[in-house]
Motif scaffolding. Structure first.
Motif, PDB file in Angstrom:
ATOM      1  N   UNK A 182      -0.474 115.708  36.368  1.00 47.31           N
ATOM      2  CA  UNK A 182      -1.663 115.701  37.239  1.00 47.31           C
ATOM      3  C   UNK A 182      -1.295 115.322  38.683  1.00 47.31           C
ATOM      4  N   UNK A 183      -0.221 114.515  38.836  1.00 42.82           N
ATOM      5  CA  UNK A 183       0.175 114.118  40.199  1.00 42.82           C
ATOM      6  C   UNK A 183       1.103 115.159  40.842  1.00 42.82           C
ATOM      7  N   UNK A 184       1.372 116.256  40.117  1.00 45.56           N
ATOM      8  CA  UNK A 184       2.163 117.329  40.723  1.00 45.56           C
ATOM      9  C   UNK A 184       3.563 117.488  40.159  1.00 45.56           C
ATOM     10  N   UNK A 185       3.958 116.596  39.241  1.00 42.11           N
ATOM     11  CA  UNK A 185       5.288 116.683  38.639  1.00 42.11           C
ATOM     12  C   UNK A 185       5.259 117.773  37.548  1.00 42.11           C
ATOM     13  N   UNK A 186       6.358 118.499  37.389  1.00 49.05           N
ATOM     14  CA  UNK A 186       6.432 119.473  36.290  1.00 49.05           C
ATOM     15  C   UNK A 186       6.965 118.733  35.065  1.00 49.05           C
ATOM     16  N   UNK A 187       6.199 118.765  33.983  1.00 51.49           N
ATOM     17  CA  UNK A 187       6.513 117.925  32.822  1.00 51.49           C
ATOM     18  C   UNK A 187       6.659 118.774  31.560  1.00 51.49           C
ATOM     19  N   UNK A 197      10.688 101.386  32.163  1.00 50.67           N
ATOM     20  CA  UNK A 197       9.366 101.578  32.794  1.00 50.67           C
ATOM     21  C   UNK A 197       8.292 101.394  31.714  1.00 50.67           C
ATOM     22  N   UNK A 198       8.096 100.115  31.287  1.00 50.39           N
ATOM     23  CA  UNK A 198       7.151  99.873  30.189  1.00 50.39           C
ATOM     24  C   UNK A 198       5.751 100.350  30.528  1.00 50.39           C
ATOM     25  N   UNK A 199       5.011 100.685  29.487  1.00 49.79           N
ATOM     26  CA  UNK A 199       3.663 101.232  29.667  1.00 49.79           C
ATOM     27  C   UNK A 199       2.613 100.181  29.278  1.00 49.79           C
ATOM     28  N   UNK A 200       1.550 100.102  30.087  1.00 45.32           N
ATOM     29  CA  UNK A 200       0.521  99.088  29.841  1.00 45.32           C
ATOM     30  C   UNK A 200      -0.838  99.687  29.493  1.00 45.32           C
ATOM     31  N   UNK A 201      -0.884 101.001  29.203  1.00 45.51           N
ATOM     32  CA  UNK A 201      -2.197 101.617  28.918  1.00 45.51           C
ATOM     33  C   UNK A 201      -2.798 101.069  27.632  1.00 45.51           C
ATOM     34  N   UNK A 202      -4.147 101.087  27.583  1.00 50.50           N
ATOM     35  CA  UNK A 202      -4.880 100.698  26.367  1.00 50.50           C
ATOM     36  C   UNK A 202      -5.434 101.961  25.744  1.00 50.50           C
ATOM     37  N   UNK A 235      -6.246 103.950  32.630  1.00 53.57           N
ATOM     38  CA  UNK A 235      -5.218 102.913  32.774  1.00 53.57           C
ATOM     39  C   UNK A 235      -3.955 103.489  33.394  1.00 53.57           C
ATOM     40  N   UNK A 236      -3.607 104.733  33.006  1.00 54.47           N
ATOM     41  CA  UNK A 236      -2.362 105.304  33.541  1.00 54.47           C
ATOM     42  C   UNK A 236      -2.531 105.720  34.997  1.00 54.47           C
ATOM     43  N   UNK A 237      -3.676 106.323  35.292  1.00 52.35           N
ATOM     44  CA  UNK A 237      -3.862 106.856  36.646  1.00 52.35           C
ATOM     45  C   UNK A 237      -4.165 105.745  37.663  1.00 52.35           C
ATOM     46  N   UNK A 238      -4.883 104.721  37.208  1.00 52.91           N
ATOM     47  CA  UNK A 238      -5.189 103.603  38.120  1.00 52.91           C
ATOM     48  C   UNK A 238      -4.686 102.290  37.536  1.00 52.91           C
ATOM     49  N   UNK A 239      -3.370 102.134  37.445  1.00 55.61           N
ATOM     50  CA  UNK A 239      -2.856 100.898  36.814  1.00 55.61           C
ATOM     51  C   UNK A 239      -2.942  99.710  37.751  1.00 55.61           C
ATOM     52  N   UNK A 263       1.359 107.411  43.321  1.00 50.90           N
ATOM     53  CA  UNK A 263       0.863 106.051  43.077  1.00 50.90           C
ATOM     54  C   UNK A 263       1.162 105.166  44.282  1.00 50.90           C
ATOM     55  N   UNK A 264       2.336 105.381  44.897  1.00 50.32           N
ATOM     56  CA  UNK A 264       2.707 104.590  46.084  1.00 50.32           C
ATOM     57  C   UNK A 264       1.718 104.895  47.208  1.00 50.32           C
ATOM     58  N   UNK A 265       1.396 106.196  47.362  1.00 49.34           N
ATOM     59  CA  UNK A 265       0.432 106.590  48.407  1.00 49.34           C
ATOM     60  C   UNK A 265      -0.934 105.943  48.166  1.00 49.34           C
ATOM     61  N   UNK A 266      -1.212 105.699  46.912  1.00 40.02           N
ATOM     62  CA  UNK A 266      -2.500 105.145  46.494  1.00 40.02           C
ATOM     63  C   UNK A 266      -2.537 103.622  46.532  1.00 40.02           C
ATOM     64  N   UNK A 267      -1.455 103.023  47.041  1.00 43.88           N
ATOM     65  CA  UNK A 267      -1.334 101.564  47.132  1.00 43.88           C
ATOM     66  C   UNK A 267      -1.210 100.851  45.787  1.00 43.88           C
ATOM     67  N   UNK A 268      -0.800 101.564  44.758  1.00 48.12           N
ATOM     68  CA  UNK A 268      -0.549 100.884  43.476  1.00 48.12           C
ATOM     69  C   UNK A 268       0.701 100.016  43.640  1.00 48.12           C
TER      70      UNK A 268
END
Ligand SMILES: NC(=O)c1ccc[n+]([C@@H]2O[C@H](COP(=O)([O-])OP(=O)(O)OC[C@H]3O[C@@H](n4cnc5c(N)ncnc54)[C@H](O)[C@@H]3O)[C@@H](O)[C@H]2O)c1
Ligand SMILES: O=c1ccn([C@@H]2O[C@H](COP(=O)(O)OP(=O)(O)O[C@H]3O[C@H](CO)[C@@H](O)[C@H](O)[C@H]3O)[C@@H](O)[C@H]2O)c(=O)[nH]1
Length: 440
Positions: free
Chosen positions: A21-26, A152-157, A164-168, A191-196
């Motif tokens: 969704x952020x533009x990376x090819x996955x 890069x541990x994950x904290x989503x619920x 949780x992933x998009x706005x951690x 995420x950096x651009x978004x100040x996360x």
């Protein structure tokens, strides 16, 4: 940027889709071909609110792919995320064989620099095992290809996973080279651009952060459950106490809900694994051992209330159960408190008729037709001696009480998630049993 995500479960599918969704090819890779076929056919292997729409959109936009071939996934990838399961072994330690299998395969395939990122929850030091495994596979091939590992541990619920992933609150990344740091910065650019806050740290600290976070949250829950049980004895109300202490900003309001115990695929196994890490290093984590004991005990709290109301012999008794999933918003039943309660009720001779908005199929897969399944929440109540609320789905919070009264044999509710107000329930003529609630 291009990445592979290995393991298309709750974490892999959500992380892969959200990064697309952020533009990376996955490219999402899984050994389970049924899952991959389903995803390629536009289906969803799990229930997670909001995820299906994102998967469809990113697939259609050509940024998200599903395959069983790791080789295909690794082609031109800047990074590979390992997001496979780390279930508990018999001794409580995390079983790392899925993670290390992927590491070995990565070492057998890569031809160019790549960052191997562990997203699975793994004990301190595992990234070094991943590194050694990849090195060994490269040496076996006689190949000298540079690579880095990152944590890069994950904290989503579950149930809130996309949000949780998009706005951690933060992204934690453990690295040991500038090159890997740079790749991770590019990957999390949006995420950096978004100040996360992106918290770079050393690998061991990143691995430990994940266990410390889950253990702290589990500790809060067990603490509140312990307090709730004492509230009942002394005549206090745990919901009032929760408000009282949660208003202290040093404590905060979240994760203070008393109930019938924590479940899920993470808290139980991660608390166990951290205890095990402590023991392995000669450092007994006494507090966490108590957290675990309190939780085991709490999973039986509803059964104790039921038998103290109806007696130990429950033959001929019928109970309506609202909620099977370990929490609302998911069909996941791993370590669900409902399973413990069902076993105890069946053992005591009772009949259970359950309803859950999404977890019925998962329950059937686990325990088959040992209980009855209702088509809707009211149908579950027909002829039951009492209603038991195990999961706090939104629709259970505002039911049509007239329907409940018509269907139940007795107006009795065991509320394992404190979703009703005891005083009002009593005013309406219900016999109400919450967790740590004050009743007249
Ligand atoms: N579920 C959560 O909410 C959550 C949140 C944060 C972290 N975690 C951690 O993330 C990890 C994954 O958890 P999950 O709940 O997504 O697990 P899951 O069981 O839902 O998914 C794991 C997937 O990995 C696949 N897999 C196993 N071996 C493979 C291999 N060699 N190659 C490709 N695929 C393979 C399985 O087929 C499965 O689809 C665990 O370490 C867990 O502790 C989970
Ligand atoms: O105040 C509370 C909050 C939660 N729970 C229970 O705790 C369990 C876990 O709930 P939750 O944390 O919301 O769901 P998980 O999907 O298991 O998420 C946890 O585990 C994940 C996997 O590691 C982490 O990524 C998340 O940050 C962490 O919250 C469930 O049984 C809840 O009913 C309570 O009893 N009281």
């Amino acid at each position: 940027m291009r990445i592979a995500v290995v393991g298309t479960g709750y974490v892999g599918l959500v992380s892969g889709t959200c990064l697309a969704e952020t533009g990376v090819t996955v490219t999402c890779v899984d050994v389970n071909s049924t899952k991959i076929d389903l995803l390629n056919d536009g289906g969803m292997p799990i229930y997670e609110p909001g995820l299906a729409e994102l998967v469809i959109r990113n697939r259609e936009d050509g940024r998200l792919f599903f395959t069983t071939s790791l080789r295909e996934g690794l082609k031109d990838a800047d990074a590979v995320f390992i997001a496979v399961g780390t279930p508990p072994d018999e001794d409580g330690s995390a079983d790392l064989h899925y993670v290390l299998d992927v590491a070995r395969e990565v070492g057998e395939i890569i031809n160019d620099y790549i960052v191997v990122v562990t997203k699975s929850t793994v004990p301190v030091g595992t990234n070094y095992k991943v590194k050694a495994t990849i090195k060994a596979a490269l040496e076996k091939r006689g190949a000298d290809i540079p690579f880095d590992v990152a944590s890069n541990p994950e904290f989503l619920k579950e149930g809130d996973a996309v949000n949780d992933f998009i706005s951690p609150d933060r992204v934690v990344i453990g690295v040991e080279s500038d090159r890997a740091k740079h790749v991770m910065e590019r990957l999390y650019h949006a995420f950096i651009l978004n100040n996360t806050p992106i918290l770079f740290m050393d690998i061991l600290s990143a691995e430990m952060t994940k266990y410390a976070a889950n253990s702290m949250l589990a500790t809060r829950i067990s603490f509140m459950n312990d307090i709730a049980n004492l509230c009942e004895i002394v005549g206090a109300d745990v919901e009032a106490v929760k408000k009282g202490i949660g208003s202290d900003t040093r404590i905060g309001k979240k994760f203070l809900n008393a109930g019938c115990g924590y479940g899920g695929s993470c808290f139980p196994k991660d608390v166990k694994a951290l205890i095990r890490t402590g023991d392995d290093h000669g450092h007994s984590l006494e507090l966490l051992k108590a957290v675990e004991r309190v939780n085991e005990n709490q999973k039986s709290v509803l059964f104790r209330k039921i038998t103290s109301r109806f007696g130990k012999e429950l033959k001929g008794r019928r109970f309506a159960m609202w909620g099977l999933a370990f929490k609302p918003g998911t069909d996941d039943m791993r370590e669900a408190p409902s399973l413990v309660l069902i076993e105890k009720l069946l053992e005591a001779g009772a009949v259970v008729r359950a309803f859950d908005p999404v977890a019925v199929e998962e329950c059937k897969r686990r325990i088959g037709n040992r209980i009855e399944y209702a088509d809707n929440m009211y149908d579950a109540l027909e002829g039951a001696d009492a209603l038991i609320v195990v999961t706090e789905w939104a629709e259970f919070k505002i039911p049509k009480f007239t329907f409940i009264e018509k269907a139940l044999k007795h107006k009795i509710i065991f509320d394992g998630r404190n979703i009703y107000n005891p005083e009002q329930m009593q005013e309406f003529g219900y016999e109400y049993y919450g967790i740590g609630r004050k009743t007249k």
